[in-house]
Design a protein around this motif. Structure first.
Motif, mmCIF file in Angstrom:
data_model
loop_
_atom_site.group_PDB
_atom_site.id
_atom_site.type_symbol
_atom_site.label_atom_id
_atom_site.label_comp_id
_atom_site.label_asym_id
_atom_site.label_seq_id
_atom_site.Cartn_x
_atom_site.Cartn_y
_atom_site.Cartn_z
ATOM 1 N N LEU A 175 46.594 43.815 32.951
ATOM 2 C CA LEU A 175 45.410 44.132 32.210
ATOM 3 C C LEU A 175 45.087 42.524 31.280
ATOM 4 C CD1 LEU A 175 42.546 45.341 31.976
ATOM 5 C CD2 LEU A 175 43.128 46.455 29.744
ATOM 6 N N TRP A 176 46.186 42.283 30.503
ATOM 7 C CA TRP A 176 46.250 41.331 29.537
ATOM 8 C C TRP A 176 45.505 40.332 29.961
ATOM 9 C CZ3 TRP A 176 43.744 44.834 27.037
ATOM 10 C CH2 TRP A 176 44.324 46.159 26.014
ATOM 11 N N GLY A 177 46.877 39.753 30.881
ATOM 12 C CA GLY A 177 46.725 38.408 31.202
ATOM 13 C C GLY A 177 45.556 38.168 32.590
ATOM 14 N N TYR A 178 45.081 39.352 33.219
ATOM 15 C CA TYR A 178 43.945 39.141 33.995
ATOM 16 C C TYR A 178 42.583 39.057 33.077
ATOM 17 C CZ TYR A 178 40.488 40.230 37.306
ATOM 18 O OH TYR A 178 39.218 40.681 37.810
ATOM 19 N N VAL A 179 42.531 40.087 32.306
ATOM 20 C CA VAL A 179 41.748 40.112 31.320
ATOM 21 C C VAL A 179 41.284 38.117 30.476
ATOM 22 C CG1 VAL A 179 40.366 40.457 29.100
ATOM 23 C CG2 VAL A 179 41.014 42.155 30.243
ATOM 24 N N LYS A 180 42.576 37.722 30.092
ATOM 25 C CA LYS A 180 42.621 36.817 29.084
ATOM 26 C C LYS A 180 41.683 35.823 30.109
ATOM 27 C CE LYS A 180 45.927 33.751 26.579
ATOM 28 N NZ LYS A 180 46.706 33.891 26.172
#
Length: 125
Positions: A61-66
């Motif tokens: 999630l964090w990588g995708y969102v970033k």
């Protein structure tokens, strides 16, 4: 029951890779809110700290969102906040189903390998 309260009964809370909260008041609040759907150091679902291979928030999630939030190089806080809201709102249930499918695969791998590292495991969309 209002719509938000109904939705909250379906939500799980998982502490991400940061040091999880351990203050009794915080844990009590999380347990009152999420019941047995709390995955944290002192929750009913104990989660290994900093387990980025197992934590969907960390491995996906964090990588995708970033990547999506910063794609147009926001120059103001308002623009950044708008991007965050848009990206989160655009995450579809089918994508989350794939994330959970991959998470289940990771857990099965860990069980079978008795906790050994997972160098060959990658996120599959």
């Amino acid at each position: 029951m209002c719509r938000d309260a109904l939705y909250l009964t379906e939500l799980w809370f998982q502490q991400d890779g940061a040091t999880c909260p351990t203050a009794r008041a915080t844990i009590d609040l999380l347990k009152d809110t999420f019941g047995d759907r709390l995955i944290s150091r002192f929750g009913p679902g104990n989660w290994p700290p900093r387990s980025c291979d197992l934590t969907p928030l960390d491995y996906f999630l964090w990588g995708y969102v970033k990547i999506l939030v910063y794609a147009d190089k926001p120059q103001t806080l308002d623009h950044l906040e708008d991007n965050i809201r848009r990206v989160i709102a655009d995450i579809r249930p089918q994508m989350l189903e794939k994330v959970i499918e991959n998470w289940t695969f990771r857990l099965d791998y860990i069980r079978a390998s008795r906790g050994s590292p997972m160098p060959e495991i990658i996120f599959k969309m």
